[in-house]
Design a protein around this motif. Structure first.
Motif, short mmCIF file in Angstrom:
data_model
loop_
_atom_site.label_atom_id
_atom_site.label_comp_id
_atom_site.label_asym_id
_atom_site.label_seq_id
_atom_site.Cartn_x
_atom_site.Cartn_y
_atom_site.Cartn_z
N GLN A 118 -63.43 52.72 10.26
CA GLN A 118 -62.66 51.47 10.28
C GLN A 118 -63.57 50.24 10.24
OE1 GLN A 118 -59.56 51.28 9.59
NE2 GLN A 118 -59.18 53.47 9.69
N THR A 147 -66.11 49.91 8.27
CA THR A 147 -66.34 49.66 6.85
C THR A 147 -65.20 48.82 6.29
OG1 THR A 147 -67.31 51.83 6.78
CG2 THR A 147 -66.84 50.82 4.66
N PHE A 148 -63.97 49.18 6.66
CA PHE A 148 -62.80 48.44 6.22
C PHE A 148 -62.86 46.99 6.71
CE2 PHE A 148 -58.92 46.87 8.24
CZ PHE A 148 -58.18 46.52 7.12
N LEU A 149 -63.21 46.80 7.97
CA LEU A 149 -63.24 45.45 8.55
C LEU A 149 -64.34 44.59 7.91
CD1 LEU A 149 -62.63 46.41 12.25
CD2 LEU A 149 -61.21 44.85 10.92
N ASN A 190 -65.52 44.87 4.90
CA ASN A 190 -65.12 44.51 3.53
C ASN A 190 -64.03 43.46 3.53
OD1 ASN A 190 -66.96 46.34 2.60
ND2 ASN A 190 -65.47 48.00 2.35
N ASN A 191 -63.10 43.53 4.48
CA ASN A 191 -61.95 42.62 4.46
C ASN A 191 -62.20 41.28 5.12
OD1 ASN A 191 -59.03 43.80 3.62
ND2 ASN A 191 -60.53 45.39 4.01
N PHE A 192 -63.03 41.24 6.11
CA PHE A 192 -63.20 40.00 6.88
C PHE A 192 -64.62 39.47 6.81
CE2 PHE A 192 -59.55 42.16 8.73
CZ PHE A 192 -58.61 41.13 8.78
N ASN A 193 -65.47 40.12 6.02
CA ASN A 193 -66.82 39.61 5.82
C ASN A 193 -67.60 39.50 7.14
OD1 ASN A 193 -68.87 38.63 4.24
ND2 ASN A 193 -68.21 36.48 4.43
N GLU A 206 -55.88 54.54 5.68
CA GLU A 206 -55.18 53.32 5.24
C GLU A 206 -54.13 52.89 6.25
OE1 GLU A 206 -55.60 56.05 3.31
OE2 GLU A 206 -57.27 55.21 2.16
N ALA A 259 -55.90 51.33 9.13
CA ALA A 259 -56.42 50.02 8.70
C ALA A 259 -55.29 48.98 8.69
CB ALA A 259 -57.06 50.13 7.32
N ARG A 268 -55.16 45.52 10.76
CA ARG A 268 -54.96 44.21 10.12
C ARG A 268 -53.84 43.45 10.83
NH1 ARG A 268 -55.55 44.67 4.18
NH2 ARG A 268 -54.80 46.69 4.77
#
Ligand code: AMP
Length: 193
Positions: free
Chosen positions: A21, A23-25, A27-30, A181, A184, A188
């Motif tokens: 998770q 990695t997801f964060l 990518n999404n929130f820089n 997903e 994630a 979010r």
């Protein structure tokens, strides 16, 4: 300016999916990803003295001393000044670490926004960790006794952090079972609150 930072403590027992998770964060929130486990493994790979000292503890599934990981986080915060925010992954793991992190962030005019806690049962965790051990190359993922010790360390020393952040109104529980997903999506939604 610093108050607009998004600083997340990603919390959960070993095998809960924190790495995935993160990695997801990122990518999404820089955000800047700070994993004390990754930093320690890099120290071991580089053969540093710190790495050599930590290795014995890590191989047994014991925590390394608070001063060691706090010092690592302090220097990473200094070397990444101006970041839009951080994901703390595998840190803090004890109350003294959490208090130190609060002080370090306070010094730069910011604070933890939220603790996202991935909730997964112990049986599911053991199953996932043994599975991961087949290809992670991590010696602490291959032996069931060591995995159980890591979970014991978590229950004794790390689980109390849920209360620490809950008292500050910052605890957000996320069911850690489901597709990557789906989880994630829940994360979010929790951040958007
Ligand atoms: P992890 O990759 O987060 O599962 O961490 C692997 C191992 O590194 C743990 O079992 C501990 O031995 C050590 N470790 C990582 N982060 C910390 C921390 N914040 N405090 C103490 N020990 C840590």
């Amino acid at each position: 300016m610093s108050n607009s930072m998004l600083n997340i403590v990603l919390f959960g027992p070993p095998g809960a999916g924190k790495g995935t998770q993160s990695t997801f964060l990122v990518n999404n929130f820089n955000l800047v990803h700070l994993s004390t486990g990754d930093i320690l493994r890099a120290e071991i790979a580089a053969g540093t003295r710190l790495g050599q000292e930590a290795k014995g503890l890590m191989d047994q599934g014991n925590l390394v001393p608070d001063e060691v990981v706090i010092g690592m986080i302090r220097s990473k915060l200094e070397s990444t000044k101006g970041a839009p925010g951080y994901i703390f992954d595998g840190f803090p793991r004890t109350i003294p670490q959490a208090e130190a992190l609060d002080r370090l962030l306070h010094e730069v005019g910011t604070e933890i926004t939220v603790m996202l806690a991935l909730e997964v049962s112990e049986e599911e965790l053991t199953r996932r960790l043994l599975n991961r051990g087949k290809d992670s190359g991590r010696s602490d993922d291959t032996n069931e006794d060591i995995i159980r010790n890591r979970i014991r360390e978590y229950n004794n020393k790390t689980a109390p952090l849920a209360g620490y952040y809950a008292e500050q109104g910052k605890y957000s529980g996320i069911p850690g079972v489901g597709s990557i997903e789906e989880i994630a999506g829940l994360i979010r939604a929790a951040i958007a609150k």
